[in-house]
Design an enzyme around this catalytic site. Structure first.
Site, short mmCIF file in Angstrom:
data_model
loop_
_atom_site.label_atom_id
_atom_site.label_comp_id
_atom_site.label_asym_id
_atom_site.label_seq_id
_atom_site.Cartn_x
_atom_site.Cartn_y
_atom_site.Cartn_z
N GLU A 23 94.52 56.38 -1.10
CA GLU A 23 93.28 56.26 -1.90
C GLU A 23 92.80 57.65 -2.30
OE1 GLU A 23 89.76 56.65 -0.44
OE2 GLU A 23 90.18 56.73 1.71
N VAL A 104 89.64 52.25 -0.84
CA VAL A 104 90.76 51.55 -0.20
C VAL A 104 90.97 50.19 -0.86
CG1 VAL A 104 91.50 50.44 1.96
CG2 VAL A 104 90.55 52.77 2.00
N ASP A 136 75.33 44.79 3.91
CA ASP A 136 76.26 45.85 3.53
C ASP A 136 77.57 45.68 4.28
OD1 ASP A 136 77.60 48.11 2.81
OD2 ASP A 136 76.11 49.53 3.57
N ALA A 139 83.67 46.06 0.55
CA ALA A 139 84.67 45.26 -0.16
C ALA A 139 86.08 45.58 0.35
CB ALA A 139 84.58 45.52 -1.66
N ASP A 140 86.25 46.71 1.01
CA ASP A 140 87.57 47.05 1.60
C ASP A 140 88.05 45.93 2.53
OD1 ASP A 140 87.38 49.54 0.42
OD2 ASP A 140 87.19 50.66 2.30
N LYS A 157 84.79 54.01 8.79
CA LYS A 157 83.87 55.15 8.81
C LYS A 157 83.11 55.09 10.13
CE LYS A 157 82.18 54.09 4.49
NZ LYS A 157 81.57 54.28 3.16
N1 PSU Z 1 85.66 56.74 5.28
C1 PSU Z 1 85.38 58.07 5.32
N2 PSU Z 1 85.24 58.73 4.14
C2 PSU Z 1 85.35 58.08 2.93
C3 PSU Z 1 85.65 56.67 2.91
C4 PSU Z 1 85.79 56.06 4.12
O1 PSU Z 1 85.27 58.65 6.40
O2 PSU Z 1 85.20 58.71 1.90
C5 PSU Z 1 85.76 55.95 1.62
C6 PSU Z 1 87.07 55.16 1.49
O3 PSU Z 1 87.59 55.38 0.20
C7 PSU Z 1 86.65 53.72 1.60
C8 PSU Z 1 85.26 53.76 1.01
O4 PSU Z 1 87.49 52.84 0.88
O5 PSU Z 1 84.72 54.97 1.51
C9 PSU Z 1 84.44 52.56 1.41
O6 PSU Z 1 83.23 52.59 0.74
P1 PSU Z 1 82.15 51.41 0.95
O7 PSU Z 1 81.77 51.50 2.39
O8 PSU Z 1 81.07 51.73 0.00
O9 PSU Z 1 82.87 50.14 0.64
MN MN Z 2 78.82 49.40 1.37
#
Ligand code: PSU
Ligand code: MN
Length: 302
Positions: A23, A104, A136, A139-140, A157
């Site tokens: 990604e 992702v 929250d 979508a991953d 994360k």
């Molecule tokens: N985890 C991290 N740094 C990041 C991400 C995840 O430590 O930058 C990114 C990845 O690309 C993951 C995205 O797919 O955040 C998920 O975002 P959200 O939680 O908004 O779905």
């Molecule tokens: Mn989110």
């Protein structure tokens, strides 16, 4: 809507050799310059040294690319107006001619469209600690289950709710394995406190289970949690207090929505005096090694 597949990735897929999808949100939004581009290129080298072909995914001027060149990665690492594209944003980015980093989830969609069955990253999105109010949920998580690909990462994360994320995976029918451990990794730290009943020891174990699942249930994905090496890991107490501090500063500053992740990451960086970023770089490199072995094992059993 076409996806531009680089010549290198096209040849690898045509020849039936190993390919690993990567990604690009971590490059554009997850790490500061120049660590972001240095890490992206280092991860690609590790995958090549492991005998596989890296396929970084992103959107360049309205074109979805599978197999970004070094200069395209460099552009995403430095440009200001790079959107964070989830799967739902891809078509709009193409119509608008935007440039974007793929999450992702978006990368899994592109990988599946191209026939790539291994994805490596640092951490995926997860279920947020306040999900009861905010709903929250990244979508991953849906994409990891929906596309026929093995996602290799050190958990979510760090500031997500690990236990709730594992519950969500269970609800959605996503198999979750842990690499040579019985505990789900906690990104910067080894111990999340969440036990995983399925631990795998070799790439062949992972691939055998993935292929058996495809035979039984059809094209579905699975998640492999890989903890970082003990010498690179932060103490779990350090991670906990850095996250708590970052979350309370975010609340005090009224940070919400898309600004939240970059804010928390930079606060955790500040509180840990840079140790979080060092751990983040180490874990994604380690995941690249494991991921290339899995991609090779997938080819060997094709
Ligand atoms: N985890 C991290 N740094 C990041 C991400 C995840 O430590 O930058 C990114 C990845 O690309 C993951 C995205 O797919 O955040 C998920 O975002 P959200 O939680 O908004 O779905
Ligand atoms: Mn989110």
């Amino acid at each position: 809507m076409a996806i531009r597949v680089s010549e290198e990735v096209r040849h690898a897929l045509h020849d039936g050799t190993a390919v690993v999808a990567l990604e690009s949100t971590i490059v554009a939004h997850g790490m500061p310059v120049p660590t972001n581009i240095e890490t992206a290129l280092a991860v690609e080298s590790i995958i090549r040294d492991g005998g596989a072909t890296p396929a970084s995914v992103g959107i360049i001027n309205g074109e979805i690319v599978c197999g970004l060149s070094a200069s395209e990665l460099d552009f995403l690492a430095h440009a200001d107006k790079v959107i964070k594209a989830q799967e739902r944003d891809l078509a709009r980015a193409v119509r608008d001619g935007s440039s974007g980093a793929a999450t992702v989830g978006a990368t899994l969609f592109v990988a599946a469209s191209c026939g790539i069955t291994t994805l490596v990253t640092g951490g995926i999105g997860g279920v947020a600690p306040d999900f009861g109010n905010s709903l929250d949920i990244s979508a991953d998580l849906l994409a990891v289950g929906n596309y026929p690909c093995i996602t290799v990462a050190s958990g979510t994360k760090a500031f997500m709710d690990t236990a709730a994320t594992l519950e969500y995976f269970e609800t959605h029918g996503v198999p979750v394995a842990a690499w040579n451990t019985s505990e789900f990794p906690w990104f910067y730290s080894i111990e999340s406190g969440c036990q995983i009943e399925w631990n795998v020891e070799t790439a062949e174990d992972v691939v055998g289970a993935f292929l058996a699942d495809q035979q039984l249930r059809g094209p579905r994905g699975m998640f492999l949690g890989v903890p970082l090496a003990p010498e690179d890991a932060l103490d779990a107490g350090v991670t906990r207090s850095a996250i708590d501090e970052a979350l309370s500063r975010a609340r005090a500053d009224g940070v919400t929505g898309k600004a939240t992740t970059p804010y928390l990451l930079s606060t955790i960086f500040e509180v840990t005096e840079g140790a979080s970023l060092k751990a983040n770089v180490a874990l994604i490199k380690n995941n690249a090694q494991v991921g290339s072995r899995i991609a090779l094992a997938l080819c060997a059993s094709a």
